[in-house]
Enzyme design. Structure first.
Site, PDB file in Angstrom:
ATOM      1  N   ARG A 128      -1.167  13.620   0.455  1.00  0.00           N
ATOM      2  CA  ARG A 128      -0.227  12.607  -0.037  1.00  0.00           C
ATOM      3  C   ARG A 128      -0.933  11.628  -0.985  1.00  0.00           C
ATOM      4  NH1 ARG A 128       2.737   8.957   4.423  1.00  0.00           N
ATOM      5  NH2 ARG A 128       0.895   7.676   4.413  1.00  0.00           N
ATOM      6  N   ARG A 134      -1.040   5.323  -2.346  1.00  0.00           N
ATOM      7  CA  ARG A 134      -0.855   4.129  -1.509  1.00  0.00           C
ATOM      8  C   ARG A 134      -2.214   3.521  -1.208  1.00  0.00           C
ATOM      9  NH1 ARG A 134       3.132   5.002   3.590  1.00  0.00           N
ATOM     10  NH2 ARG A 134       1.509   3.809   4.608  1.00  0.00           N
TER      11      ARG A 134
HETATM   12  P1  ADP Z   1       2.252   4.697   8.278  1.00  0.00           P
HETATM   13  O1  ADP Z   1       3.171   5.065   9.419  1.00  0.00           O
HETATM   14  O2  ADP Z   1       2.112   5.767   7.269  1.00  0.00           O
HETATM   15  O3  ADP Z   1       0.929   4.145   8.723  1.00  0.00           O
HETATM   16  P2  ADP Z   1       4.037   2.499   7.445  1.00  0.00           P
HETATM   17  O4  ADP Z   1       4.596   2.657   6.092  1.00  0.00           O
HETATM   18  O5  ADP Z   1       4.956   2.654   8.595  1.00  0.00           O
HETATM   19  O6  ADP Z   1       2.824   3.498   7.471  1.00  0.00           O
HETATM   20  O7  ADP Z   1       3.314   1.062   7.597  1.00  0.00           O
HETATM   21  C1  ADP Z   1       2.368   0.616   6.658  1.00  0.00           C
HETATM   22  C2  ADP Z   1       1.687  -0.657   7.153  1.00  0.00           C
HETATM   23  O8  ADP Z   1       2.676  -1.691   7.355  1.00  0.00           O
HETATM   24  C3  ADP Z   1       0.981  -0.557   8.499  1.00  0.00           C
HETATM   25  O9  ADP Z   1      -0.327  -0.033   8.384  1.00  0.00           O
HETATM   26  C4  ADP Z   1       0.989  -2.029   8.938  1.00  0.00           C
HETATM   27  O10 ADP Z   1       0.023  -2.796   8.257  1.00  0.00           O
HETATM   28  C5  ADP Z   1       2.348  -2.502   8.478  1.00  0.00           C
HETATM   29  N1  ADP Z   1       3.378  -2.293   9.529  1.00  0.00           N
HETATM   30  C6  ADP Z   1       4.463  -1.490   9.428  1.00  0.00           C
HETATM   31  N2  ADP Z   1       5.207  -1.542  10.546  1.00  0.00           N
HETATM   32  C7  ADP Z   1       4.570  -2.386  11.392  1.00  0.00           C
HETATM   33  C8  ADP Z   1       4.811  -2.843  12.714  1.00  0.00           C
HETATM   34  N3  ADP Z   1       5.892  -2.435  13.406  1.00  0.00           N
HETATM   35  N4  ADP Z   1       3.931  -3.712  13.271  1.00  0.00           N
HETATM   36  C9  ADP Z   1       2.863  -4.140  12.604  1.00  0.00           C
HETATM   37  N5  ADP Z   1       2.550  -3.734  11.355  1.00  0.00           N
HETATM   38  C10 ADP Z   1       3.391  -2.875  10.745  1.00  0.00           C
END
Ligand code: ADP
Length: 193
Positions: A128, A134
């Site tokens: 990816r 990203r």
């Molecule tokens: P992935 O599942 O690919 O790691 P996401 O797009 O869901 O990525 O999340 C990217 C970032 O956003 C996380 O690494 C974190 O920093 C933040 N984040 C997202 N959702 C949460 C959550 N529920 N609690 C805390 N941080 C979050």
């Protein structure tokens, strides 16, 4: 209608499956990762607050995440069903979510956890990275995200399991086959709610 959580490590395919689920069932999709990315892209005060944390691969503190989620739920008072993606990531978030749902006279009916091994997740994110660029997909940040998942987020599973709300789907193989396994669970549960 039902409310559910799609759960899994980074790179498990939550985004891909969410898109298909929304089309089929018309869920309101709440992805905290997408919401945080929107805020950072638009340089909002919240975006400025979380940008560095996100880019490091660490979890955003519960207080901030829960407040953002509540705001998002309040924007959708007439939603027939929510699909949560990337939330909850800690037990405190899971408890807060149950409380919000209860206050609105509804519930998180169940969660679907995509089961994907760490090695597979790393290979997918490496692929990816070549396409999406990203900032948090770079090696050291990815390591942090995976550590956060296995040290904090994984504890969300027993929280739901104890209450009989956990369903696990093998998240490896053909995307449509995985989707079929997920929809089978949703259709079965929907009939019970
Ligand atoms: P992935 O599942 O690919 O790691 P996401 O797009 O869901 O990525 O999340 C990217 C970032 O956003 C996380 O690494 C974190 O920093 C933040 N984040 C997202 N959702 C949460 C959550 N529920 N609690 C805390 N941080 C979050």
């Amino acid at each position: 209608m039902i409310n559910l959580v799609l759960f899994g490590p980074p790179g498990a395919g939550k985004g891909t499956q969410s898109e298909k689920l929304i089309k089929k069932y018309g869920f309101v999709h709440i992805s905290t990762g997408d919401l945080f990315r929107w805020h950072t892209k638009n340089d909002t005060p919240l975006g400025q607050q979380v940008k560095e944390i996100m880019n490091s691969g660490a979890l955003v503190p519960d207080e901030i995440t829960i407040a953002m989620l509540k705001e998002e739920l309040d924007k959708n008072p007439d939603a027939k069903g929510f699909l949560f993606d990337g939330f909850p990531r800690t037990v405190a978030q899971a408890e807060a979510l149950d409380q919000f749902m209860k206050n609105n006279h509804t519930a998180i009916h169940f969660i679907i956890a995509l089961d994907v091994e760490e090695k597979e997740v790393r290979q997918r994110i490496a692929k990816r990275r070549a396409i999406e660029n990203r900032p948090d997909d770079e090696d050291d940040k990815l390591n942090k995200r995976i550590t956060e998942y296995f040290s904090k987020t994984i504890h969300v599973l027993p929280y739901y399991e104890k209450q009989g709300r956990l369903n696990t789907v093998k998240g490896v193989g053909n995307i449509d086959d995985i989707f079929t396994s997920i929809t089978a669970i949703i259709d079965r549960k929907e009939a019970q709610v």
